[in-house]
Scaffold this motif. Sequence first.
Motif, PDB file in Angstrom:
ATOM      1  N   MET A 138       0.856  -1.198   0.000  1.00 44.12           N
ATOM      2  CA  MET A 138       0.000   0.000   0.000  1.00 44.12           C
ATOM      3  C   MET A 138       0.885   1.240   0.000  1.00 44.12           C
ATOM      4  N   TYR A 139       0.309   2.347  -0.408  1.00 47.97           N
ATOM      5  CA  TYR A 139       1.065   3.578  -0.585  1.00 47.97           C
ATOM      6  C   TYR A 139       0.426   4.707   0.227  1.00 47.97           C
ATOM      7  N   ALA A 140       1.273   5.503   0.899  1.00 42.72           N
ATOM      8  CA  ALA A 140       0.758   6.725   1.521  1.00 42.72           C
ATOM      9  C   ALA A 140       0.245   7.646   0.410  1.00 42.72           C
ATOM     10  N   ILE A 141      -0.901   8.268   0.644  1.00 40.81           N
ATOM     11  CA  ILE A 141      -1.505   9.161  -0.353  1.00 40.81           C
ATOM     12  C   ILE A 141      -1.872  10.477   0.324  1.00 40.81           C
ATOM     13  N   ARG A 142      -1.627  11.581  -0.375  1.00 36.44           N
ATOM     14  CA  ARG A 142      -1.981  12.897   0.157  1.00 36.44           C
ATOM     15  C   ARG A 142      -3.141  13.480  -0.635  1.00 36.44           C
ATOM     16  N   PRO A 143      -4.080  14.121   0.050  1.00 36.76           N
ATOM     17  CA  PRO A 143      -5.210  14.726  -0.646  1.00 36.76           C
ATOM     18  C   PRO A 143      -4.821  16.038  -1.311  1.00 36.76           C
ATOM     19  N   VAL A 144      -5.588  16.403  -2.325  1.00 37.85           N
ATOM     20  CA  VAL A 144      -5.400  17.685  -3.006  1.00 37.85           C
ATOM     21  C   VAL A 144      -6.370  18.687  -2.386  1.00 37.85           C
ATOM     22  N   PRO A 145      -5.882  19.773  -1.773  1.00 41.55           N
ATOM     23  CA  PRO A 145      -6.792  20.740  -1.134  1.00 41.55           C
ATOM     24  C   PRO A 145      -7.466  21.626  -2.174  1.00 41.55           C
ATOM     25  N   LYS A 146      -8.732  21.955  -1.901  1.00 43.83           N
ATOM     26  CA  LYS A 146      -9.499  22.860  -2.754  1.00 43.83           C
ATOM     27  C   LYS A 146     -10.030  23.993  -1.878  1.00 43.83           C
ATOM     28  N   HIS A 147      -9.627  25.198  -2.201  1.00 44.94           N
ATOM     29  CA  HIS A 147      -9.998  26.367  -1.417  1.00 44.94           C
ATOM     30  C   HIS A 147     -11.129  27.123  -2.121  1.00 44.94           C
ATOM     31  N   TYR A 148     -12.327  27.061  -1.531  1.00 44.34           N
ATOM     32  CA  TYR A 148     -13.471  27.808  -2.045  1.00 44.34           C
ATOM     33  C   TYR A 148     -14.048  28.647  -0.916  1.00 44.34           C
ATOM     34  N   ALA A 149     -14.765  29.699  -1.284  1.00 50.09           N
ATOM     35  CA  ALA A 149     -15.256  30.658  -0.286  1.00 50.09           C
ATOM     36  C   ALA A 149     -16.198  30.026   0.725  1.00 50.09           C
ATOM     37  N   TRP A 150     -16.908  28.965   0.324  1.00 49.08           N
ATOM     38  CA  TRP A 150     -17.875  28.349   1.237  1.00 49.08           C
ATOM     39  C   TRP A 150     -17.234  27.374   2.229  1.00 49.08           C
ATOM     40  N   GLY A 151     -15.921  27.191   2.162  1.00 51.51           N
ATOM     41  CA  GLY A 151     -15.259  26.251   3.043  1.00 51.51           C
ATOM     42  C   GLY A 151     -15.056  26.782   4.452  1.00 51.51           C
ATOM     43  N   SER A 152     -14.298  26.021   5.241  1.00 47.96           N
ATOM     44  CA  SER A 152     -14.099  26.328   6.657  1.00 47.96           C
ATOM     45  C   SER A 152     -12.656  26.749   6.914  1.00 47.96           C
ATOM     46  N   HIS A 153     -12.461  27.547   7.955  1.00 51.23           N
ATOM     47  CA  HIS A 153     -11.120  27.898   8.401  1.00 51.23           C
ATOM     48  C   HIS A 153     -10.628  26.947   9.496  1.00 51.23           C
ATOM     49  N   ARG A 154     -11.415  25.938   9.820  1.00 47.21           N
ATOM     50  CA  ARG A 154     -11.096  25.146  11.006  1.00 47.21           C
ATOM     51  C   ARG A 154     -11.217  23.635  10.798  1.00 47.21           C
ATOM     52  N   THR A 155     -12.332  23.166  10.239  1.00 48.80           N
ATOM     53  CA  THR A 155     -12.683  21.750  10.341  1.00 48.80           C
ATOM     54  C   THR A 155     -11.709  20.829   9.616  1.00 48.80           C
ATOM     55  N   LEU A 156     -11.557  20.983   8.316  1.00 52.61           N
ATOM     56  CA  LEU A 156     -10.653  20.105   7.575  1.00 52.61           C
ATOM     57  C   LEU A 156      -9.203  20.367   7.950  1.00 52.61           C
ATOM     58  N   GLN A 157      -8.915  21.608   8.305  1.00 55.50           N
ATOM     59  CA  GLN A 157      -7.553  21.918   8.753  1.00 55.50           C
ATOM     60  C   GLN A 157      -7.196  21.108   9.994  1.00 55.50           C
ATOM     61  N   HIS A 158      -8.181  20.958  10.895  1.00 53.66           N
ATOM     62  CA  HIS A 158      -7.954  20.176  12.114  1.00 53.66           C
ATOM     63  C   HIS A 158      -7.769  18.700  11.780  1.00 53.66           C
ATOM     64  N   VAL A 159      -8.612  18.151  10.931  1.00 48.71           N
ATOM     65  CA  VAL A 159      -8.522  16.725  10.589  1.00 48.71           C
ATOM     66  C   VAL A 159      -7.171  16.392   9.975  1.00 48.71           C
ATOM     67  N   PHE A 160      -6.687  17.275   9.092  1.00 50.92           N
ATOM     68  CA  PHE A 160      -5.451  16.977   8.362  1.00 50.92           C
ATOM     69  C   PHE A 160      -4.219  17.675   8.943  1.00 50.92           C
ATOM     70  N   HIS A 161      -4.371  18.291  10.132  1.00 53.81           N
ATOM     71  CA  HIS A 161      -3.238  18.877  10.865  1.00 53.81           C
ATOM     72  C   HIS A 161      -2.436  19.839   9.986  1.00 53.81           C
ATOM     73  N   LEU A 162      -3.143  20.761   9.343  1.00 49.84           N
ATOM     74  CA  LEU A 162      -2.483  21.727   8.486  1.00 49.84           C
ATOM     75  C   LEU A 162      -1.908  22.862   9.318  1.00 49.84           C
ATOM     76  N   ASP A 163      -0.817  23.432   8.852  1.00 49.00           N
ATOM     77  CA  ASP A 163      -0.169  24.479   9.619  1.00 49.00           C
ATOM     78  C   ASP A 163      -0.833  25.834   9.371  1.00 49.00           C
ATOM     79  N   GLU A 164      -0.359  26.838  10.067  1.00 50.29           N
ATOM     80  CA  GLU A 164      -0.989  28.158  10.040  1.00 50.29           C
ATOM     81  C   GLU A 164      -1.012  28.763   8.638  1.00 50.29           C
ATOM     82  N   HIS A 165       0.049  28.532   7.870  1.00 50.79           N
ATOM     83  CA  HIS A 165       0.117  29.061   6.512  1.00 50.79           C
ATOM     84  C   HIS A 165      -1.011  28.507   5.641  1.00 50.79           C
ATOM     85  N   GLU A 166      -1.377  27.247   5.897  1.00 46.68           N
ATOM     86  CA  GLU A 166      -2.375  26.585   5.063  1.00 46.68           C
ATOM     87  C   GLU A 166      -3.802  26.862   5.536  1.00 46.68           C
TER      88      GLU A 166
END
Length: 456
Positions: free
Chosen positions: A1-29
């Motif tokens: 099996m292979y580690a896989i990374r998701p492709v982020p999609k930034h749209y105005a209707w998204g969140s500043h918190r939820t998916l960032q928390h799940v995927f442990h994104l840093d402040e820049h992201e």
Amino acid sequence: MYAIRPVPKHYAWGSHRTLQHVFHLDEHETQQPLAEMWFSGHAQSPSPIMVDGVEQPLTSMIERNPIDMVGRRGSEEFGPVLPYLFKLICATEPLSLQVHPVAFQARAGFNEENRAGIPLNAPERSFKDINAKSEMVVALEPFLAAVGFSTRTFALRNLELLRLPVAQRMVEALNSTATQSAGESFVMADEMMPIASAVWSPARKRLFRAFHAAITAQETDPQELLDDLQHARSLTEHTRNDLAFDFAIRAAKAFPGDTSSLALLMMNPVRLEEGQSVFLPTGTPHAYIYGTAAEIMTNSDNVLRAGLTVKHKDIVNLLQCLDCRTSTPVDPSNSQIATMLMRDLAFYKPNVSEYMLAYGQVDVQHEPWPVINALAKRYDSLVRQISGHTPFPHSGPRVVVCTQGSVQVISEADSRVLHQGDAVFVPASDGWAHVEAVIDGEGEPQGKYLVASTPF
């Protein structure tokens, strides 16, 4: 099996918190709203996978080794591609009122836009590929959506409470007769009906005309629209009507003056709790209102938008694809006995050949998962209690994502511990696979996970 990374999609209707928390994104992201995370074999946004310590696009690996990666059956049926597109999505405000095309419409639209020289990444492009697009949503928290047309009675009960001219025009359309197409009242709407409308029932033509009225009207005064919706909401007498007005009010606040918010009053308002699901066949009008969910679909990025968006609208093509029949939202976890509810795993299997989804929990103490208990009560006649490990016995391509805690993914060829936000691509050549709790101190004793796969 292979580690896989998701492709982020930034749209105005998204969140500043939820998916960032799940995927442990840093402040820049986290500076932009994050709306979707794609686990993708789509040519326009392929996910990177780790192969011998080097990142490679999933699409390239599949093209080079289709039998190993997606299996002989998948390769013969779909070609050297991943037949599904898997996403985690989070909507903090309503997103576009839209429709997805059936196969022949997708092919025709794709070829027409190619002939016109419209680049694939152009914002005005509607058809990004030749594939039909159905999709399924499984809620990861309470999730709100308007899905498909409700009954004429439901629509009239809502719209007749409004004073706006556009709403009254929609009421007139819903009360129109089969012979009115020859008159002047709805000639523009009737000219935009697809060829197949020659054999439509009067009921379908009425729905089309009312929907057309909502999405083609000029923008109205934002405050007048909002005031009228809120006043009408105070007059409703049924919970389902309340929910439809709540959706329309949210949309009117997010997109001031956009009369397509009134179309939500014709549609089925759906509230999904965690673990509940809905399937959207091609041609089904829909709008997601709020919440976080897993979404899986055919390998397509074709979207035709009618309103509630800052993106490109393609009303002409959307109306050609629109399914104008009234319908009840389809719950794929209750579609057939092949869909199983287990002690710690739920399967969602719509009647398509490209994809299915599973949502599960692991627990060292083997405590029952409350989501399964809730689903068991709802679908009592379909429940099977199965103990032990839950395998995914087919030899197709699978994506496993840990959404909470830690899990261990074990196949015939490999084993990986995943922590929240980690994901692996399990190729067909890995054979069977299962997910279990981590018991050796590498992670937390509990975890939740999603598995996207071809059907088995």
